[in-house]
Design a protein around this motif. Sequence first.
Motif, PDB file in Angstrom:
ATOM      1  N   CYS A  29      97.549 110.902  72.512  1.00 13.99           N
ATOM      2  CA  CYS A  29      97.102 110.120  71.448  1.00 13.99           C
ATOM      3  C   CYS A  29      97.483 108.736  71.360  1.00 13.99           C
ATOM      4  N   TYR A  40      88.616 108.959  61.513  1.00 10.51           N
ATOM      5  CA  TYR A  40      88.400 109.989  62.590  1.00 10.51           C
ATOM      6  C   TYR A  40      89.312 111.298  62.326  1.00 10.51           C
ATOM      7  N   LEU A  44      93.674 109.112  68.515  1.00  4.59           N
ATOM      8  CA  LEU A  44      92.965 109.387  69.756  1.00  4.59           C
ATOM      9  C   LEU A  44      93.288 108.708  70.839  1.00  4.59           C
TER      10      LEU A  44
END
Length: 292
Positions: A29, A40, A44
């Motif tokens: 990430c 989210y 990510l």
Amino acid sequence: MAGPDTAPTAPVPHAEPLVRLYEEPGLRCWRLPPALSALYGGDLGFPEPCLYANFVASLDGVVALGPEYPSSGSTISGREPADRFVMGLLRACADAVLIGAGTLRASPRHRWTPEHVYPAAAADFALLREQRRRAAEPELVVVTASGNLPAQHPALQAGALIATTTQGASRLTGHLLPACTILPLGDGPTLRIPQVLDTLRARGHTTILSEAGPRLVGQLVGADILNELFLTLSPVLAGRANTTRHGLIAGLELLPKQQESADLISARRRASYLFLRNRLPRRRPSAGDSEH
């Protein structure tokens, strides 16, 4: 592809945060800007190099309603704000966005930029790209063997990289603005998709998002170069009758002779929408594997 539309006809409503249902332990990430992370449901990131695709599908597996329904992804998604946010986030993470000529023609006013699909997060998308020391926008890459492109398309007017054949390049020369770069990749009637990807990597694009349609994605899967698949599962039924309505892959037959399985590495939810992320195992080593 997760449904680019022709143009926003009304302000895009703000997305509600996604609920994280599952995340594979140890998944790589990047630290997202706080507003993006909150929407989210976490951070990510991607291993590099990585080629990932994004689609929205109906419950019965339809991703395209047929040639008579351009930009049908928006119909399948219902223009769900959370889906549009994820689409924008995946673009914001990418060095380049890869599409085919059919996708370009089906979305005559679209721009494949993060803020086009989710303007509310434009500043945060820009901050993410700044933090990762990337260009202000991902480079748009259009794949066309024939060179049959609408030169007045706003995405081409803004600038794009056109991967084509020698014949396609001849057709396009003099018809596109200088903002576009024409890249001839062979004298034959077709393009070799692995060669396109190698060329993009040589240009420094290590993280590439495919928003191409089922046929081009079928070529990516067939060439064993698609690493990850993001799939928004929309709570609608599309149905099939006397028209061709593709699933995720077209032009490539796998089952029953060849079984391709993917590993679920992330699942999120917003109301009745599911946001799935899958890793596709490699069937054979690639030239870039030695760099990991």
